[in-house]
Design an enzyme around this catalytic site. Structure first.
Site, short mmCIF file in Angstrom:
data_model
loop_
_atom_site.label_atom_id
_atom_site.label_comp_id
_atom_site.label_asym_id
_atom_site.label_seq_id
_atom_site.Cartn_x
_atom_site.Cartn_y
_atom_site.Cartn_z
N SER A 1 32.53 3.01 -10.92
CA SER A 1 31.11 2.69 -11.06
C SER A 1 30.88 1.82 -12.29
O SER A 1 30.13 0.84 -12.24
CB SER A 1 30.29 3.99 -11.19
OG SER A 1 30.39 4.76 -10.01
N ARG B 1 25.44 3.33 -19.29
CA ARG B 1 25.36 4.73 -18.87
C ARG B 1 24.01 5.02 -18.22
O ARG B 1 23.93 5.78 -17.24
CB ARG B 1 25.57 5.64 -20.08
CG ARG B 1 25.48 7.13 -19.79
CD ARG B 1 26.51 7.62 -18.81
NE ARG B 1 27.87 7.47 -19.28
CZ ARG B 1 28.95 7.85 -18.60
NH1 ARG B 1 28.80 8.40 -17.39
NH2 ARG B 1 30.16 7.67 -19.09
N HIS C 1 24.14 3.58 -14.81
CA HIS C 1 24.98 4.46 -13.99
C HIS C 1 24.19 5.67 -13.50
O HIS C 1 24.37 6.12 -12.36
CB HIS C 1 26.19 4.91 -14.82
CG HIS C 1 27.09 5.88 -14.12
ND1 HIS C 1 27.03 7.24 -14.35
CD2 HIS C 1 28.06 5.68 -13.19
CE1 HIS C 1 27.94 7.84 -13.59
NE2 HIS C 1 28.58 6.92 -12.89
#
Length: 224
Positions: free
Chosen positions: A19, A43, A46
């Site tokens: 990812s 992050r 994500h």
């Protein structure tokens, strides 16, 4: 671009790494974030699959450095919701000695909210501030919590190490984050506008905690 095929029995870390690779590929350099900020934004992307965050995330110039210093010193972390608290991974914070708190259901919060007529989120800020003057604050849901925190900062009652301001919604969410952005005395990371949420706020701090933990456990070259 071919779509990568991940086996159904792949380990979670393999999926996470793939990812991150996809995010890096879809947001090539040069990026509008420096090398310490990009892991935080990545992050958050994500956690949400929302690339619009590239245009919405704002960092105070001292935010990352202040966060790493505070985390490595074992600071307290205060969240506005149980959901945000649940998103803070113990494997990151326990080794750093960082205690995490959400006082939204604390009896003192309920009593203060009843007496003052404020929201529980705002009352919880008052309760937490009395015990944690220099904590990291993670606000992912309640604009009233962020606005109350800003009032306490202005009054000199708290000096946050960092404020992650990401309340989501339509009533005072954008306005509370704009007020945070305009207060240059506060080290902050925020999402402008209506977007935000507990998952994004927790993801941002998890990225910073990972960086702090990695730095704390990195071998000293002089010991090699």
């Amino acid at each position: 671009m071919p779509v990568p095929v991940i086996p159904l029995n792949a380990a979670g870390l393999d999926i996470e790494n793939e990812s991150m690779r996809i995010i890096d590929a879809e947001v090539p350099e040069p990026r509008p974030f420096d090398e310490t900020q990009w892991p935080v934004v990545r992050r958050m992307i994500h956690a949400s699959a929302d690339f619009e965050l590239m245009d919405l995330v704002r960092f105070h110039p001292l935010a990352v450095a202040a966060a790493l210093k505070a985390l490595q010193s074992g600071c307290a972390v205060i969240t506005d919701t149980r959901m945000a608290l649940a998103g803070l991974s113990a494997r990151l914070y326990d080794p750093l000695g960082c205690q995490r708190y959400c006082l939204i259901n604390d009896p003192r919060t309920l009593e203060r909210a009843n007496v003052s007529g404020s929201t529980r989120a705002a009352a919880a800020v008052d309760v937490a501030a009395a015990e944690h003057r220099d904590a990291i604050w993670v606000v992912g849901n309640a604009p009233t919590a962020l606005l109350r925190l800003l009032e306490l900062v202005d009054a000199g009652r708290v000096v946050p190490a960092l404020v992650i301001g990401m309340p989501v919604g339509f009533v005072q969410a954008a306005e509370s984050k704009q007020a945070l952005l305009e207060n240059e005395s506060i080290a902050s990371i925020l999402v402008r506008g209506r977007k935000g949420g507990s998952a994004l706020a927790a993801a941002a701090l998890n990225a910073l905690a990972g960086m702090a933990l990695q730095a704390a456990t990195k071998p000293d070259p002089e010991d090699a």
